[in-house]
Design an enzyme around this catalytic site. Sequence first.
Site, PDB file in Angstrom:
ATOM      1  CG  HIS A  78      75.366 -27.456 -34.287  1.00  0.00           C
ATOM      2  ND1 HIS A  78      76.313 -27.981 -35.445  1.00  0.00           N
ATOM      3  CD2 HIS A  78      76.009 -26.287 -33.555  1.00  0.00           C
ATOM      4  CE1 HIS A  78      77.259 -27.625 -34.497  1.00  0.00           C
ATOM      5  NE2 HIS A  78      76.889 -26.483 -33.411  1.00  0.00           N
ATOM      6  CE1 TYR A  79      80.109 -28.326 -37.244  1.00  0.00           C
ATOM      7  CE2 TYR A  79      79.513 -25.815 -36.651  1.00  0.00           C
ATOM      8  CZ  TYR A  79      80.434 -27.546 -36.222  1.00  0.00           C
ATOM      9  OH  TYR A  79      81.209 -27.753 -35.861  1.00  0.00           O
ATOM     10  NE  ARG A  80      80.142 -30.790 -34.325  1.00  0.00           N
ATOM     11  CZ  ARG A  80      81.018 -30.478 -32.728  1.00  0.00           C
ATOM     12  NH1 ARG A  80      79.891 -30.262 -31.636  1.00  0.00           N
ATOM     13  NH2 ARG A  80      81.725 -30.318 -33.175  1.00  0.00           N
TER      14      ARG A  80
END
Length: 200
Positions: free
Chosen positions: A125-127
């Site tokens: 995920h980009y987080r």
Amino acid sequence: MNDRMVWIDCEMTGLSLSDDALIEVAALVTDSELNILGEGVDIVIRPPERALETMPEVVREMHTASGLLAELDGGTTLADAEAQVLAYVREHVKEPGKAPLCGNSVGTDRGFLLRDMATLEGYLHYRIVDVSSIKELARRWYPRAYFNSPEKNGNHRALADIRESIAELRYYREAVFVPQPGPDSDTARAIAAKHVVSAG
């Protein structure tokens, strides 16, 4: 809901994305309760000779003391290391783009992953969950918790660093976060209403 968290730590010949090489990568996957799933992976990567020649002395001393420098000749390729980490991550995280990258100061690690292991980086995920951010907030808001946090034995090896990051997050969860199950919905809404930023 995907509750998996992918913990990755990298050791490099320095911090420059233009000059330095990735020389060790380790990964552990946890569930949302920070239970480690599987054995994890820890892989030494043989760097280009030029990266070793330009390694800053302080980094050379650190990797000599940890024993990592002596293992580099027997290291694998970046492609093989990425394949091994990705196989382990996929075993526990079935869907790409769902599990965040976790660790301490993981922005630097993510930069090297994006450069050298783009398929692995793209699976996450980009987080991020950065334990160092929680530590910085605890230092300001809960100094007693910060100054009594678990001692690190950091030997600057990737897998050991991940285990310490997970232990550190467990500590901060217990020491500074609201105990489970947290506030009820009405209380949470009342708190949220106090912190709404008006548009414009």
